[in-house]
Each structure stands twice: as C-alpha cells, then as structure tokens.
Design an enzyme around this catalytic site. Structure first.
Site, mmCIF file in Angstrom:
data_model
loop_
_atom_site.group_PDB
_atom_site.id
_atom_site.type_symbol
_atom_site.label_atom_id
_atom_site.label_comp_id
_atom_site.label_asym_id
_atom_site.label_seq_id
_atom_site.Cartn_x
_atom_site.Cartn_y
_atom_site.Cartn_z
ATOM 1 N N GLU A 1 -12.909 2.020 12.424
ATOM 2 C CA GLU A 1 -14.188 1.348 11.862
ATOM 3 C C GLU A 1 -14.516 0.149 12.594
ATOM 4 O O GLU A 1 -15.748 -0.332 12.713
ATOM 5 C CB GLU A 1 -14.305 1.136 10.457
ATOM 6 C CG GLU A 1 -14.214 2.358 9.515
ATOM 7 C CD GLU A 1 -15.800 2.629 9.515
ATOM 8 O OE1 GLU A 1 -16.631 1.738 9.163
ATOM 9 O OE2 GLU A 1 -16.241 3.735 10.001
ATOM 10 N N SER B 1 -8.304 -0.277 12.267
ATOM 11 C CA SER B 1 -9.065 0.787 11.920
ATOM 12 C C SER B 1 -9.954 0.946 13.017
ATOM 13 O O SER B 1 -10.418 -0.053 13.665
ATOM 14 C CB SER B 1 -9.612 0.749 10.472
ATOM 15 O OG SER B 1 -10.685 1.642 10.642
ATOM 16 N N TYR C 1 -16.056 -3.685 4.821
ATOM 17 C CA TYR C 1 -14.779 -3.090 5.212
ATOM 18 C C TYR C 1 -14.355 -3.375 6.658
ATOM 19 O O TYR C 1 -13.151 -4.112 7.031
ATOM 20 C CB TYR C 1 -14.622 -1.674 4.729
ATOM 21 C CG TYR C 1 -13.182 -0.971 5.361
ATOM 22 C CD1 TYR C 1 -12.165 -1.260 4.981
ATOM 23 C CD2 TYR C 1 -13.382 -0.435 6.650
ATOM 24 C CE1 TYR C 1 -10.913 -0.589 5.399
ATOM 25 C CE2 TYR C 1 -12.211 0.481 6.963
ATOM 26 C CZ TYR C 1 -10.776 -0.044 6.318
ATOM 27 O OH TYR C 1 -9.877 0.842 6.784
ATOM 28 N N GLY D 1 0.827 -1.311 -0.027
ATOM 29 C CA GLY D 1 -0.126 0.068 0.026
ATOM 30 C C GLY D 1 0.740 1.476 0.072
ATOM 31 O O GLY D 1 0.493 2.378 0.461
ATOM 32 N N ALA E 1 -1.894 -2.366 2.589
ATOM 33 C CA ALA E 1 -2.812 -2.429 1.458
ATOM 34 C C ALA E 1 -4.396 -2.701 1.736
ATOM 35 O O ALA E 1 -4.430 -3.393 2.728
ATOM 36 C CB ALA E 1 -2.097 -3.489 0.498
ATOM 37 N N ALA E 2 -5.208 -1.814 1.221
ATOM 38 C CA ALA E 2 -6.593 -2.178 1.376
ATOM 39 C C ALA E 2 -7.457 -1.520 0.488
ATOM 40 O O ALA E 2 -7.112 -0.735 -0.293
ATOM 41 C CB ALA E 2 -6.921 -1.568 2.882
#
Ligand code: NAP
Ligand code: GDD
Length: 348
Positions: A136, A134, A157, A8, A86-87
C-alpha cells in the site's frame, strides 16, 4: 532455544508466523489485546494450557499504544527476534479512523522501536527486528513496484506504514540496529479477516450457493492486486532476520489480478453467475484508491532464496473450499434449529 516476540499474533499473519517459528523450535511469545470476546481463535491449533509443562507459546496482554507495557514485555521475554505485525490493517477503515490508525501503525511502531533500542542498549543483547511494511505504501506508483520504487501512499493507513518504514530505516542507521522492512504485497488465506475483499467474496459466494444469503455488496471491482498465500509470506519474514545484514525486501508473486477476476475464479468453483448476485454499494469505495499493485520480488528471490509456492488459482480454490465447508456446517446447524452469532452484515 531462540525466543521470538510477535505483536499482532492473533491476526492472520501472526498465527501463521507463530506456527512456523514453533515448528523451527523457537519459544514464541505473542502480544494480545484485551477484548471482551475471545480474539485468539486463529491460535486454537497451537495454544496449550500454560499450566501444562513444556509449553513454548506464551501470550502477554499488551497494546502498541501503551509504551510502558511494551517495555515490561521486552524485559520479561528477552527475545532474540521481534516481529512487529500489530496494525489497524483495514485500508477503508483508516479513512474513518485516521488518527487512531496513525497511533497504532506509525506511533505504535515507534514505541516498540524505542523500547527495543533501550533494551539492546541497557542489556547489550543482540536482538533483530522485523517490520510489517505494505505494498500500500507504493499506492499510485506505476507498476511493477520494487525496493527502488518511490512511495506514493493513498490512505491514512498507507501514510502511517510509510512513517513506520522510515522510522525503521532511521533507527537502523542511527543506532546500528538489525532492522528489516518487509514490503509485502496482499496475502490471503482461509484465516483472512472477513472484511477484506477476497474472504468477503469466498464467504458470501459459498453462503449464497447454499441459500444462506442472497446478495453480495462490493465496492470497486476494477482494482488489481498481487495476491499471494499468507503461509508462504511469513517464511520470507523469518528469512529476512536470518541474513548476515539487515535489509528491506519486496515480497510478492509477480502476478496481478483484478477483483473481477477473483470473482470469476471464486464463482466458477461453485458454478454461480456472480453478475446476478453482486451489487455495488458506494460505502465500500475509497476516497482515494490504489489501482494496480504488482510486485517485483527479484531481490527476495536472489538474496533470500524465497519463492511463493501457492499461485492465484490455487489460492482462490483453497479459500473457496474452506468457506464452502463452513457454510455447509452453518446450514446443517440451522436446519437442526441452532442460530449462529455470525454478524458482519454490511461491513468490509
Ligand atoms: P490482521 O489480521 O488485521 O492482524 C492485525 C493484528 O494486529 C491482530 O492481531 C490485531 O489484534 C493486532 N492489533 C491491532 N491493533 C493493535 C494494537 N493497538 N496493539 C496490539 N495489537 C494490535 O493483519 P494481517 O493480515 O495479519 O497483517 C499483519 C501485518 O502485516 C499488519 O501490520 C498489516 O498491516 C501488514 N500487512 C498485511 C498484508 C496482508 O495482505 N495481509 C500486506 C502487507 C502488510 P486483534 O486480533 O485483537 O484485532
Ligand atoms: N475490503 C473491501 N471490501 N475491498 C473491496 C470491496 C469490499 O467490499 N469491494 C472492492 N474492494 C477493493 C478495494 O477497493 C481494493 O481495491 C481491493 O478490493 C482490495 O481491498 P482489501 O481486500 O480491503 O485489501 P487492500 O488491498 O485495501 O489492503 C490489504 O492489503 C494491503 C497490502 O497491499 C490489507 O491487508 C492491508 O493491511 C495491506 O497492507
């Protein structure tokens, strides 16, 4: 010279992290996806022709959906530290591309962990691993959220990031590996992807002020986020891997603001009344929303000695200054008869 491998590397955080590690004297290797257009723009400031001597930044084609390429890259680079950034990182998009998001975010992490584990076992090397977790993952959990708060993910996600988090914990415990999960709250910058709400706002208000655009279409203005500056947050990633033992850390500012408040601050920078130009488009709403994120980074403060340098108002101003300058350049070029391939309308 220490060697770092970043998946990433072309993203917002990857570019800041690569700069930080180069400044610390590292040799930096980044994994780059093949694309039909240039996707290394954020690395322009540090990229040098590989044919020159003394180059410390190398890019390798690869993808976290391709296990064998990850193994080849590890074999070739032999890093001391791996940063898995990376995502497919867009929450709204993850509802439309749930399976793909799981493949990249959850299984992609597992692929890299498996390659890392074998690399360490076969070569007997001490390698440290950072996982980009995250806020999230906290989703609907009550604020403030810290390392003890139970996860309650609200998007494909976030579910995938939770899976990646627990893969990392399991590999750390099962194979005695040095793996850290950073649980980072939202962090932005002038390099933020244009479809995340902060950058979407700063770009659009700047262009509207200069007459290049007339409306800004947004979704939910009522959600609250703990917004920090990406340049500050990559330092926390590095610090985690410099400790004596691996651990998991929340990284946040400890302040939360609504999307509305972000609009207020950004509009004030260019003296606009946003209520006259912003319209709500349901396509930007999410089937399940995360209402309030507010991080408690006490552990990162006390154990890593980490603290954010840039606050909310400074962040908004910095992004507005950058995007106003870009809009000014765009206007100048247009007036000179050039058209720019800006695109992006209707996304985000
Ligand atoms: P970003 O700007 O969206 O960058 C994502 C990076 O992942 C890009 O380099 C992208 O490559 C790459 N990538 C996507 N799919 C890939 C694949 N299949 N194989 C290899 N590389 C792939 O995200 P960011 O804001 O820098 O965030 C970095 C990481 O932190 C992500 O894992 C994100 O989920 C996580 N995170 C971000 C925040 C935040 O607020 N920024 C907060 C918490 C966690 P292309 O350039 O080719 O697209
Ligand atoms: N993207 C976007 N576009 N978001 C909007 C819009 C819009 O037009 N209008 C309102 N929003 C709201 C979203 O519903 C959300 O509540 C908030 O703005 C922030 O959205 P994003 O900027 O897309 O970020 P995010 O919080 O969903 O996710 C980001 O932060 C996570 C960490 O908490 C991403 O960087 C994730 O990758 C990261 O993990």
């Amino acid at each position: 010279m220490k060697k770092a491998l970043i998946s990433g590397v072309t993203g917002q955080d990857g570019s800041f992290l690569a700069e930080l590690l180069l400044a610390k004297g590292y040799e930096v290797h980044g994994i780059v996806r093949r694309a039909s257009t240039f996707n290394t723009g954020r690395l322009d400031g540090i990229y040098a022709d590989p044919h020159e001597s003394g180059i410390r930044l190398s890019l390798h084609y690869g993808d976290v959906t391709d296990a064998s390429c990850l193994r080849h890259i590890l074999e070739k680079v032999q890093p001391d530290e791996i940063y898995n950034l990376a995502a497919q990182s867009h929450v709204r998009v993850s509802f439309d591309q749930a399976e793909y998001t799981a493949d990249v975010v959850a299984t992609g992490t597992l692929r890299l962990l498996e390659a890392y584990r074998d690399h360490v076992r076969v070569l007997g090397r001490a390698v440290r691993f950072y996982q980009a977790g995250s806020s999230e993952m906290f989703g609907a959990a009550n604020p403030p959220q810290n390392e003890s708060t139970a996860f309650y993910p609200r998007s494909p996600y976030a579910v995938s990031k939770v899976a990646a988090h627990w893969y990392c914990v399991n590999f750390r415990e099962a194979y005695n590996l040095f793996i850290c999960n950073g649980i980072l709250f939202n962090h932005e910058s002038e390099r933020r992807g244009e479809t995340f709400v902060t950058r979407k706002i700063t770009r659009a208000l700047s262009r509207i002020k200069l007459g290049l655009q007339s409306k800004l279409y947004l979704g939910n203005l009522a959600s609250y986020r703990d917004w920090g500056y990406a340049g500050d947050y990559v330092e926390a990633m590095w610090l985690m891997l410099q400790q004596d033992a691996p651990n998991d850390y929340v990284v946040a500012t400890g302040e939360t603001h609504s999307v509305r408040e972000f609009l207020d601050q950004a509009a004030a920078c260019v003296d606009l009344d946003w209520a006259k130009i912003v319209e709500i488009d349901p396509r930007y709403l999410r089937p399940t929303e995360v209402d309030v994120l507010l991080g408690d980074a006490t552990k990162a403060h006390s154990r890593l000695g980490w603290a954010p340098r840039i606050g909310f108002q400074q962040l908004v101003t910095l992004m507005m200054n950058n995007d106003f300058e870009l809009a000014r350049q765009e206007k100048t070029l247009r007036e000179a008869g050039f058209t720019l391939p800006l695109g992006g309308g209707g996304r985000g």
